[in-house]
Design a protein around this motif. Structure first.
Motif, mmCIF file in Angstrom:
data_model
loop_
_atom_site.group_PDB
_atom_site.id
_atom_site.type_symbol
_atom_site.label_atom_id
_atom_site.label_comp_id
_atom_site.label_asym_id
_atom_site.label_seq_id
_atom_site.Cartn_x
_atom_site.Cartn_y
_atom_site.Cartn_z
ATOM 1 N N THR A 221 0.809 -1.216 0.000
ATOM 2 C CA THR A 221 0.000 0.000 0.000
ATOM 3 C C THR A 221 0.839 1.262 0.000
ATOM 4 O O THR A 221 0.363 2.312 -0.405
ATOM 5 C CB THR A 221 -0.939 0.046 1.222
ATOM 6 N N GLU B 130 -3.787 2.989 -4.662
ATOM 7 C CA GLU B 130 -5.177 3.426 -4.820
ATOM 8 C C GLU B 130 -5.528 3.583 -6.300
ATOM 9 O O GLU B 130 -6.593 3.167 -6.753
ATOM 10 C CB GLU B 130 -5.397 4.740 -4.085
ATOM 11 N N ARG C 252 -8.226 1.388 -8.653
ATOM 12 C CA ARG C 252 -9.285 2.041 -9.437
ATOM 13 C C ARG C 252 -9.238 1.693 -10.917
ATOM 14 O O ARG C 252 -10.269 1.613 -11.571
ATOM 15 C CB ARG C 252 -9.184 3.559 -9.306
#
Length: 137
Positions: free
Chosen positions: A107, A123, A127
């Motif tokens: 992450t 992130e 997406r």
């Protein structure tokens, strides 16, 4: 299954590598290092466009060699690849173009200030990815 590991040598990537080896070691596992390149200032065609011409390619190869050695120590094979560009875009595109079934990534990798402002690479990959993404803290 074909598993793509987004790998930059950061502590989160090391954790993701450990998880990928333990969970997917018997599958095809490929570690991808993306050399972040600003396309407005770097023209790969001017250098022939090969991996040897990628900025930081020596660092990329060293980081990937450490990952490969760790996999071998644990009894598994790890293929590697180096690409250039925006990490979030390249990771998702590479997974799609090469037929991967899943992406595994940490992450928090090596972040620039723009990533902190715009959003993390993980992130953005979640997406935009055409395949499931397993993120590891």
């Amino acid at each position: 299954m074909r598993i793509l590991l987004a790998y930059d040598g950061s502590p989160a990537a090391e954790t993701a590598l450990g998880l990928a080896i333990s969970r997917y070691g018997d599958d095809e596992l490929v570690a991808l290092y993306v050399a972040e390149v600003d396309p407005t200032t770097y023209d790969a065609s001017a250098f022939g466009g090969g991996t040897d011409d990628v900025p930081d390619s020596d660092e990329a190869e060293a980081v990937l060699e450490e990952a490969r050695e760790r996999a071998v120590q644990e009894g598994y094979e790890l293929e590697t690849a180096v690409e250039q560009g925006s990490p979030s875009d390249v990771i998702a595109e590479y997974a799609d173009e090469h037929g991967f079934d899943q992406i595994v990534m940490g992450t928090h990798g090596r972040q620039s200030i723009s990533e902190v402002i715009v959003g993390s690479t993980a992130e953005q990959v979640v997406r935009n990815s055409p395949v499931p993404v397993l993120t590891v803290r």
